[in-house]
Design a protein around this motif. Structure first.
Motif, short mmCIF file in Angstrom:
data_model
loop_
_atom_site.label_atom_id
_atom_site.label_comp_id
_atom_site.label_asym_id
_atom_site.label_seq_id
_atom_site.Cartn_x
_atom_site.Cartn_y
_atom_site.Cartn_z
N SER A 121 0.80 -1.21 0.00
CA SER A 121 0.00 0.00 0.00
C SER A 121 0.84 1.27 0.00
CB SER A 121 -0.95 0.02 1.20
OG SER A 121 -1.92 -1.00 1.06
N SER A 122 2.14 1.14 0.20
CA SER A 122 3.00 2.32 0.16
C SER A 122 4.40 1.91 -0.27
CB SER A 122 3.06 3.00 1.53
OG SER A 122 3.75 2.19 2.46
N ALA A 123 5.10 2.83 -0.93
CA ALA A 123 6.46 2.56 -1.39
C ALA A 123 7.42 2.38 -0.22
CB ALA A 123 6.93 3.70 -2.29
N LYS A 124 7.08 2.92 0.96
CA LYS A 124 7.96 2.81 2.12
C LYS A 124 8.06 1.38 2.63
CE LYS A 124 7.20 7.56 3.75
NZ LYS A 124 6.71 8.40 4.87
N LYS A 125 6.99 0.59 2.49
CA LYS A 125 6.99 -0.79 2.98
C LYS A 125 7.15 -1.80 1.85
CE LYS A 125 4.60 -2.07 6.48
NZ LYS A 125 3.55 -2.46 7.42
N ASP A 126 6.77 -1.42 0.66
CA ASP A 126 6.82 -2.35 -0.49
C ASP A 126 8.21 -2.29 -1.11
OD1 ASP A 126 6.14 -4.08 -2.48
OD2 ASP A 126 4.87 -2.68 -3.58
N LYS A 127 9.15 -3.07 -0.53
CA LYS A 127 10.56 -3.00 -0.91
C LYS A 127 11.03 -4.20 -1.72
CE LYS A 127 11.43 0.88 1.25
NZ LYS A 127 11.80 2.10 0.49
N ALA A 128 10.19 -5.17 -1.98
CA ALA A 128 10.61 -6.36 -2.72
C ALA A 128 10.92 -5.99 -4.17
CB ALA A 128 9.52 -7.41 -2.68
N PRO A 129 11.84 -6.72 -4.81
CA PRO A 129 12.16 -6.45 -6.23
C PRO A 129 10.90 -6.54 -7.09
CG PRO A 129 13.76 -7.95 -5.27
CD PRO A 129 12.66 -7.80 -4.25
N LEU A 130 10.87 -5.74 -8.14
CA LEU A 130 9.68 -5.67 -8.99
C LEU A 130 10.09 -5.58 -10.46
CD1 LEU A 130 6.58 -5.38 -9.22
CD2 LEU A 130 6.89 -2.89 -9.02
N SER A 131 9.47 -6.43 -11.27
CA SER A 131 9.67 -6.42 -12.72
C SER A 131 8.52 -7.18 -13.35
CB SER A 131 11.02 -7.07 -13.08
OG SER A 131 10.96 -8.47 -12.90
#
Length: 294
Positions: A121-131
């Motif tokens: 729900s926020s970039a501060k907690k959503d730190k997993a790699p993404l592609s």
């Protein structure tokens, strides 16, 4: 009158194994038993028995006293008997009881489980790699009894360039940071899924709210997938979850228009929209699980 030889006969005593029984004679004369002697012998035997009983009782008393002393030593937990009187033994309350109340512990409550949605729900907690390949892995997708073949993927940092109609303006107005796309095909049906990434859940929800029927993600072709939905009528969907808004555009690779009877196109668009939602939620679940274990 006497029987045998060698001096006077010893008096027969039934309590002495070595004594000899005097023969009885039915006749009269000197063979009449000496009743006085027999009475004295009986009294002597009774006296010896009383002495034995008294002696045995004394020994039993000593044995009992020894047992009590050992019991006192064991109760005191020492290797030596106590010289103090019995009044110095521990009180009943000091001796552990088999019926004593077992210790009780205050109830504890487990912490509430982590919400997977919080982690997407926020970039501060959503730190997993993404592609695109992490969000949509593998070479094909199975939904129910339908298998879709995975086609080209794209990761665009300028979100508006990967959208058309009114969608570019919506994405830019809410500060979209990335737009990930992937295309799946089945026969002559193709679907492009576009996942727009925002910093907050509020931005994604506002983008969903502002999107209209003309807000369409740009179809992605190539890698064996023919161009589609560039001039023909196609079907599109819009939704959001957490800080992600996701869009689909579905149509025919042969250039035909989508109509209300194009059930395969509608189904393909719904399947890919559902899969996008599941993958975003799994992303949150994976991070929530890692945080709980850490």
């Amino acid at each position: 009158m006497s029987f045998g030889q060698g001096g006077p006969q010893s008096q027969w005593d039934p309590w002495k194994p070595q004594s000899q029984q005097q023969p009885w004679n039915s006749g009269d004369g000197d063979n009449t038993p000496d009743w006085a002697a027999l009475a004295e012998a009986s009294e002597a035997r009774a006296k010896r028995r009383r002495l034995l009983f008294i002696g045995g009782g004394a020994l039993a008393t000593v044995a009992i006293a020894s047992a009590v002393a050992v019991a006192v030593v064991s109760a005191n937990g020492s290797g030596q008997a106590s010289d103090g009187p019995s009044s110095q033994l521990p009180a009943t309350a000091d001796i552990p009881s088999a019926t004593a109340t077992e210790p009780s512990f205050a109830p504890t409550s487990a912490p509430p489980p982590l919400d997977p949605k919080d982690f997407v729900s926020s970039a501060k907690k959503d730190k997993a790699p993404l592609s695109p390949d992490l969000l949509f892995p593998g070479t094909q997708l199975t939904m129910g009894d339908t298998v879709y073949k995975k086609g080209p993927t794209a990761d665009t940092r300028t979100c508006g360039s990967a959208a058309q109609g009114t969608l570019p303006k919506v994405l830019d107005a809410n500060d979209c940071t990335r737009l990930l796309r992937v295309t799946y095909t089945k026969g002559d049906t193709a679907v492009t899924v576009g996942v727009a990434v925002f910093d907050t859940e509020a931005q994604a929800a506002e983008a969903k709210k502002q999107a209209d029927k003309k807000s369409i993600v740009r179809s992605l072709s190539g890698g064996g997938v023919k161009s589609f939905c560039t001039g023909a009528v196609c079907r599109s969907t819009t939704n959001s979850y957490g800080r992600y808004a996701y869009f689909t555009v579905a149509g025919f690779t042969n250039g035909e228009n989508v109509t209300e009877k194009s059930t395969a196109v509608f189904r393909a668009g719904d399947d890919l929209a559902e899969f996008a939602f599941r993958q975003i939620r799994r992303r949150g679940e994976a991070q929530a699980s890692a945080a709980a274990e850490g």
